[in-house]
Design a protein around this motif. Structure first.
Motif, PDB file in Angstrom:
ATOM      1  N   ASP A   1     -35.733 -10.724  98.277  1.00 27.19           N
ATOM      2  CA  ASP A   1     -34.979 -12.055  97.878  1.00 27.19           C
ATOM      3  C   ASP A   1     -34.364 -11.114  96.526  1.00 27.19           C
ATOM      4  N   SER A   2     -35.432 -10.355  95.509  1.00 31.64           N
ATOM      5  CA  SER A   2     -35.177 -10.563  94.212  1.00 31.64           C
ATOM      6  C   SER A   2     -34.011  -9.428  94.312  1.00 31.64           C
ATOM      7  N   PRO A   3     -33.487  -9.569  92.726  1.00 30.23           N
ATOM      8  CA  PRO A   3     -32.296  -8.741  92.764  1.00 30.23           C
ATOM      9  C   PRO A   3     -31.820  -7.731  92.515  1.00 30.23           C
ATOM     10  N   PHE A   4     -33.252  -7.025  92.132  1.00 25.28           N
ATOM     11  CA  PHE A   4     -33.679  -5.405  91.986  1.00 25.28           C
ATOM     12  C   PHE A   4     -33.627  -4.950  93.525  1.00 25.28           C
ATOM     13  N   ALA A   5     -33.465  -5.178  94.773  1.00 22.52           N
ATOM     14  CA  ALA A   5     -33.716  -4.972  95.938  1.00 22.52           C
ATOM     15  C   ALA A   5     -32.375  -4.247  96.223  1.00 22.52           C
TER      16      ALA A   5
ATOM     17  N   TRP B   1     -42.857 -10.684  89.971  1.00 26.24           N
ATOM     18  CA  TRP B   1     -43.629  -9.158  91.281  1.00 26.24           C
ATOM     19  C   TRP B   1     -42.688  -8.625  92.629  1.00 26.24           C
ATOM     20  N   ALA B   2     -42.366  -9.634  92.438  1.00 27.75           N
ATOM     21  CA  ALA B   2     -41.224  -9.210  93.688  1.00 27.75           C
ATOM     22  C   ALA B   2     -40.277  -8.017  93.060  1.00 27.75           C
ATOM     23  N   GLY B   3     -39.847  -7.435  91.381  1.00 34.82           N
ATOM     24  CA  GLY B   3     -38.546  -6.821  90.965  1.00 34.82           C
ATOM     25  C   GLY B   3     -39.532  -5.518  91.140  1.00 34.82           C
TER      26      GLY B   3
END
Length: 352
Positions: free
Chosen positions: A345-349, A283-285
């Protein structure tokens, strides 16, 4: 004791390229859960122009991280098209970005793709398959692997072996064969036994693909095809722990007994609880990859697939179905035990 020769080889499990489904976010989530030896991206459409590096990076951000997912699974980038020269030019440019490999798509059954000279329709012309593979292979550095994915044919599987041999003669290093024709789409069954002559005739690795939804399917696919390597697509999207369970089964020398219904249900319920952080990661990504209005739809898409195995996913989807905003979606997820995390906090941000 099985007489199947593939049963004595550990084999690899590959994550299939699924356009509009297995994007960089879902690839990261599924490979983090374990069991995959390699993943292939959604296809990059090649028509008549030399694409800029940003096009490849948009489909495969893993290229900026040694062509691996965050958990370290190598990722090959798939190209789709019918123009041998243009594919070769783009493959050469893509190779400069350091992919774990390049894959050619001869399996997509989508009518729009086929009408525009791409995907499975090219299986009508084995000579053309050879020219494409040969032209692309010559344009690429020898150190970069070149693979291909095909189906058994367009209308019938009568030329499957001829197509496979043409691609191998063109210089590919490995071949994935989806065990259905284009016209069969994704209708069961998959014809695993028809892959056996291809594996026997080719000296390169041949990978079986199609209709693997369980560990039992995995073993039946290997036995029928005689192939050690298996690619999983929709089965992994619906059951994210499938590749891990297959890996555990590969390490065991004893055939496992079927689980009793109560034990199987407890296992499934425990898996759902273990999956909740991955839902939060997804969801965050997703919010970093698509516009806000599209993010809830992407989550619902995965939940619909998950509901094949998990009743809880179906229940969550039912509540989310009328929800259209990001904020309301997050509230529903929290109410169902999903540990929603900040998008930052997503690594994709950082890459968005």
């Amino acid at each position: 004791m099985s007489a199947d020769p593939s049963a004595r080889r550990p084999g690899r499990v590959l994550l299939a390229p699924m356009d509009g489904v297995a994007d960089v976010v879902l690839r990261a989530v599924l490979t983090r859960l374990g069991g995959f030896d390699l993943a292939v991206t959604e296809f990059v459409r090649v028509t008549s122009s030399l694409l800029p590096p940003r096009t490849f990076l948009r489909t495969a951000p893993e290229l900026e991280h040694a062509s691996c997912t965050p958990s370290g699974t190598p990722v090959r980038v798939q190209l789709l098209g019918g123009d041998a020269s243009c594919l070769a030019e783009n493959a050469a440019r893509l190779a400069e970005l350091g992919p774990a490999g390049i894959d050619l798509n001869f399996g997509c059954p989508a009518p729009t793709v086929n009408r525009h000279d791409g995907g499975a329709v090219l299986l009508n012309d084995p000579e053309r398959l050879f020219r494409i593979a040969d032209t692309v292979r010559r344009a690429m550095p020898a150190a970069v692997p070149l693979s291909a994915k095909m189906r058994l044919g367009v209308e019938a599987p009568t030329r499957a072996l001829e197509c496979a041999q043409a691609l191998a003669a063109g210089g590919i290093d490995a071949l994935v064969v989806h065990a259905r024709t284009r016209d069969e789409g994704y209708r069961p069954p998959a014809h695993w036994a028809l892959l056996a002559p291809i594996g026997a005739a080719l000296s390169i690795p041949v990978v079986a693909n199609g209709e693997v939804w369980s560990v039992e399917d995995y073993h039946r696919c290997r036995a029928a095809s005689g192939l050690a390597d298996v690619m999983i697509g929709r089965g992994a999207v619906s059951d994210p722990f499938l590749a891990r369970r297959i890996g555990e089964a590969r390490l065991s020398s004893d055939a496992s007994e079927p689980l009793s219904p109560p034990v199987a249900e407890r296992l499934r319920a425990a898996e759902w609880q273990r999956l909740l952080p991955s839902l939060a990661e997804f969801w965050a990504g997703v919010q970093t990859r698509v516009q806000a209005r599209a993010a809830p739809g992407r989550l619902k898409q995965w939940l619909k697939a998950l509901s094949v195995r998990y009743d809880e996913a179906g229940a969550l989807l039912a509540v989310l179905r009328p929800v259209t905003s990001v904020a309301a979606t997050a509230d529903v997820l929290r109410a169902h035990g999903v540990p929603v995390r900040p998008v930052a906090d997503s690594p994709f941000a950082a890459a968005s």
